[in-house]
Design a protein around this motif. Structure first.
Motif, PDB file in Angstrom:
ATOM      1  N   ILE A 220      32.739 -44.173  14.832  1.00  0.00           N
ATOM      2  CA  ILE A 220      31.572 -43.567  14.193  1.00  0.00           C
ATOM      3  C   ILE A 220      31.998 -42.859  12.906  1.00  0.00           C
ATOM      4  CG2 ILE A 220      29.734 -41.846  14.469  1.00  0.00           C
ATOM      5  CD1 ILE A 220      30.029 -42.243  17.512  1.00  0.00           C
ATOM      6  N   GLY A 221      31.229 -43.059  11.845  1.00  0.00           N
ATOM      7  CA  GLY A 221      31.414 -42.268  10.630  1.00  0.00           C
ATOM      8  C   GLY A 221      30.827 -40.887  10.870  1.00  0.00           C
ATOM      9  N   SER A 222      31.666 -39.944  11.243  1.00  0.00           N
ATOM     10  CA  SER A 222      31.185 -38.710  11.860  1.00  0.00           C
ATOM     11  C   SER A 222      30.392 -37.800  10.925  1.00  0.00           C
ATOM     12  CB  SER A 222      32.362 -37.935  12.454  1.00  0.00           C
ATOM     13  OG  SER A 222      33.032 -38.716  13.412  1.00  0.00           O
ATOM     14  N   PHE A 223      31.056 -37.227   9.922  1.00  0.00           N
ATOM     15  CA  PHE A 223      30.406 -36.180   9.124  1.00  0.00           C
ATOM     16  C   PHE A 223      30.199 -36.590   7.667  1.00  0.00           C
ATOM     17  CE2 PHE A 223      32.009 -33.941  12.787  1.00  0.00           C
ATOM     18  CZ  PHE A 223      30.981 -33.058  13.078  1.00  0.00           C
ATOM     19  N   LEU A 224      30.331 -37.868   7.375  1.00  0.00           N
ATOM     20  CA  LEU A 224      30.077 -38.365   6.033  1.00  0.00           C
ATOM     21  C   LEU A 224      28.812 -39.203   6.045  1.00  0.00           C
ATOM     22  CD1 LEU A 224      30.918 -38.844   3.082  1.00  0.00           C
ATOM     23  CD2 LEU A 224      32.288 -40.779   3.874  1.00  0.00           C
ATOM     24  N   VAL A 225      27.875 -38.871   5.160  1.00  0.00           N
ATOM     25  CA  VAL A 225      26.627 -39.613   5.021  1.00  0.00           C
ATOM     26  C   VAL A 225      26.687 -40.403   3.720  1.00  0.00           C
ATOM     27  CG1 VAL A 225      24.129 -39.428   4.738  1.00  0.00           C
ATOM     28  CG2 VAL A 225      25.314 -37.927   6.343  1.00  0.00           C
ATOM     29  N   TRP A 226      26.393 -41.694   3.810  1.00  0.00           N
ATOM     30  CA  TRP A 226      26.460 -42.558   2.629  1.00  0.00           C
ATOM     31  C   TRP A 226      25.124 -42.573   1.891  1.00  0.00           C
ATOM     32  CZ3 TRP A 226      29.396 -43.399   6.910  1.00  0.00           C
ATOM     33  CH2 TRP A 226      30.751 -43.690   6.713  1.00  0.00           C
ATOM     34  N   GLY A 227      25.147 -43.214   0.710  1.00  0.00           N
ATOM     35  CA  GLY A 227      23.937 -43.339  -0.078  1.00  0.00           C
ATOM     36  C   GLY A 227      23.722 -42.157  -1.004  1.00  0.00           C
ATOM     37  N   LYS A 228      22.616 -42.200  -1.749  1.00  0.00           N
ATOM     38  CA  LYS A 228      22.266 -41.107  -2.654  1.00  0.00           C
ATOM     39  C   LYS A 228      21.971 -39.851  -1.839  1.00  0.00           C
ATOM     40  CE  LYS A 228      19.033 -39.864  -6.329  1.00  0.00           C
ATOM     41  NZ  LYS A 228      17.840 -40.294  -7.109  1.00  0.00           N
ATOM     42  N   PRO A 229      22.571 -38.717  -2.214  1.00  0.00           N
ATOM     43  CA  PRO A 229      22.378 -37.498  -1.408  1.00  0.00           C
ATOM     44  C   PRO A 229      20.974 -36.913  -1.541  1.00  0.00           C
ATOM     45  CG  PRO A 229      23.658 -37.005  -3.371  1.00  0.00           C
ATOM     46  CD  PRO A 229      23.480 -38.495  -3.344  1.00  0.00           C
ATOM     47  N   GLU A 230      20.028 -37.485  -0.792  1.00  0.00           N
ATOM     48  CA  GLU A 230      18.651 -37.011  -0.833  1.00  0.00           C
ATOM     49  C   GLU A 230      18.447 -35.797   0.070  1.00  0.00           C
ATOM     50  OE1 GLU A 230      16.341 -40.387   0.272  1.00  0.00           O
ATOM     51  OE2 GLU A 230      16.915 -41.577  -1.479  1.00  0.00           O
ATOM     52  N   LEU A 231      19.437 -35.542   0.940  1.00  0.00           N
ATOM     53  CA  LEU A 231      19.413 -34.373   1.820  1.00  0.00           C
ATOM     54  C   LEU A 231      18.164 -34.347   2.696  1.00  0.00           C
ATOM     55  CD1 LEU A 231      20.573 -31.695  -0.809  1.00  0.00           C
ATOM     56  CD2 LEU A 231      21.949 -33.330   0.463  1.00  0.00           C
ATOM     57  N   GLY A 232      17.769 -35.533   3.171  1.00  0.00           N
ATOM     58  CA  GLY A 232      16.529 -35.617   3.930  1.00  0.00           C
ATOM     59  C   GLY A 232      16.690 -35.875   5.413  1.00  0.00           C
ATOM     60  N   LEU A 233      17.894 -35.709   5.934  1.00  0.00           N
ATOM     61  CA  LEU A 233      18.128 -36.030   7.346  1.00  0.00           C
ATOM     62  C   LEU A 233      18.196 -34.795   8.227  1.00  0.00           C
ATOM     63  CD1 LEU A 233      20.756 -38.904   6.971  1.00  0.00           C
ATOM     64  CD2 LEU A 233      18.270 -39.063   7.187  1.00  0.00           C
ATOM     65  N   GLY A 234      17.889 -33.651   7.658  1.00  0.00           N
ATOM     66  CA  GLY A 234      17.865 -32.433   8.469  1.00  0.00           C
ATOM     67  C   GLY A 234      19.219 -31.830   8.735  1.00  0.00           C
ATOM     68  N   TYR A 235      20.242 -32.207   7.968  1.00  0.00           N
ATOM     69  CA  TYR A 235      21.587 -31.675   8.160  1.00  0.00           C
ATOM     70  C   TYR A 235      21.884 -30.568   7.138  1.00  0.00           C
ATOM     71  CZ  TYR A 235      22.417 -35.981  10.851  1.00  0.00           C
ATOM     72  OH  TYR A 235      22.360 -36.998  11.766  1.00  0.00           O
ATOM     73  N   ARG A 236      22.904 -29.772   7.444  1.00  0.00           N
ATOM     74  CA  ARG A 236      23.432 -28.798   6.492  1.00  0.00           C
ATOM     75  C   ARG A 236      24.634 -29.428   5.792  1.00  0.00           C
ATOM     76  NH1 ARG A 236      25.808 -24.390   8.069  1.00  0.00           N
ATOM     77  NH2 ARG A 236      26.065 -24.914  10.252  1.00  0.00           N
ATOM     78  N   TYR A 237      24.482 -29.696   4.503  1.00  0.00           N
ATOM     79  CA  TYR A 237      25.544 -30.364   3.756  1.00  0.00           C
ATOM     80  C   TYR A 237      26.515 -29.351   3.147  1.00  0.00           C
ATOM     81  CZ  TYR A 237      22.780 -34.637   4.167  1.00  0.00           C
ATOM     82  OH  TYR A 237      22.096 -35.717   4.653  1.00  0.00           O
ATOM     83  N   CYS A 238      27.723 -29.813   2.880  1.00  0.00           N
ATOM     84  CA  CYS A 238      28.755 -28.944   2.316  1.00  0.00           C
ATOM     85  C   CYS A 238      28.551 -28.787   0.802  1.00  0.00           C
ATOM     86  CB  CYS A 238      30.145 -29.523   2.583  1.00  0.00           C
ATOM     87  SG  CYS A 238      30.565 -29.648   4.323  1.00  0.00           S
TER      88      CYS A 238
END
Length: 282
Positions: A220-238
């Protein structure tokens, strides 16, 4: 004539180093290998009169050996609210399990005097099972459905998704590791954070791998989200500092509870498949 003189002595308040008290504490003794170890050092000349303006230095030892980590020398900082020096010692990556000694040194009065204190902690973790045979793995990283996107046979012939196994044979691999978990902004949702291609494919691929004598693992790609950072998945980004500016990046915080739950849910699904030998996290 007698000489009359007087001595005027200005008032100095001098604290004896021997009179200073120095206590060192941490909330618990046992820590898992990935935890941060909180430390609190209370240094006082007398009750309620803290020593300020010093720089406590933390060093960690395993037996008599100094333990190095990426931070180099580690300092505690004074916290006004607790009137103590605080900080967190990061346990190095993949450490030896067992007892560690954290030693704090406090230079006083222009480094002429030094206070020292230490505390012992226990670093524990799950003992991994031994591997009977060496692993030679071929990895497959794909965001598309492998079943619907066949590949060529290295020896010629028709295109088929099972040809991934033929490529593994050509490489003399005994294991296939497949990227099951991909989160891509704009293609997944907060409720369904994984591309459907991965979870939908790995069961068939794992079964076919076992039929052909391969071990199979899903990661699993654990804590890295791919694609344009739209910040729309409900996560707290670094946060990331670049070109003089702070901005959010693609990495989800390691403390994000939603991401941890999403990863655990997918990991349980992978682990439940009888044809899966390994579960991995990237």
């Amino acid at each position: 004539m007698k000489l009359v003189f007087a001595l005027f002595s200005p008032l100095f308040i001098i604290h004896s180093v021997n009179a200073a008290t120095f206590s060192l504490s941490t909330p618990k003794r046992d820590y898992l290998r990935y935890e941060l170890v909180p430390l609190e050092a209370k240094i006082e000349w007398s009750p309620g009169e803290p020593v300020t303006g010093v720089v406590p230095v933390v060093k960690a030892y395993r037996g008599e050996r100094l333990v190095q980590n990426s931070m180099g020398e580690f300092h505690l900082r004074y916290d006004d609210s607790s009137r103590a020096y605080t900080g967190g010692w990061p346990i190095p990556f993949n450490p030896e399990l067992g007892e560690y000694r954290l030693e704090v040194t406090v230079p006083l009065q222009s480094d002429r005097f030094v206070l020292q204190n230490s505390i012992e902690i226990e670093v524990s973790g799950k003992t991994l099972p031994s591997i009977d045979t060496a692993i030679c793995a071929m990895t497959i990283e794909a965001q598309t459905d492998l079943i619907e996107n066949p590949v060529s046979n290295p020896l010629g012939g028709r295109w088929d998704w099972r040809n991934y196994l033929r490529w593994a044979e050509l490489l003399c691999a005994n294991t296939i590791l497949y990227s099951v978990g991909w989160s891509v902004e704009g293609k997944v949702t907060s409720e369904e954070p994984w591309l459907s291609a991965g979870p939908g494919t790995f069961g068939k691929l794992a079964e076919e791998a076992h039929k052909n004598g391969f071990k199979f693992g899903g990661w699993i790609g654990s804590f890295l989200v791919w694609g344009k950072p739209e910040l729309g998945l409900g996560y707290r980004y670094c946060w990331e500092y670049e070109d003089g500016k702070l901005r959010r990046n693609h990495h989800v915080s390691l403390n994000d509870e939603k991401r941890i739950k999403d990863i655990a849910k997918l990991a349980r699904k992978i682990d439940a498949d009888p044809n899966v030998d390994y579960v991995g996290f990237d």
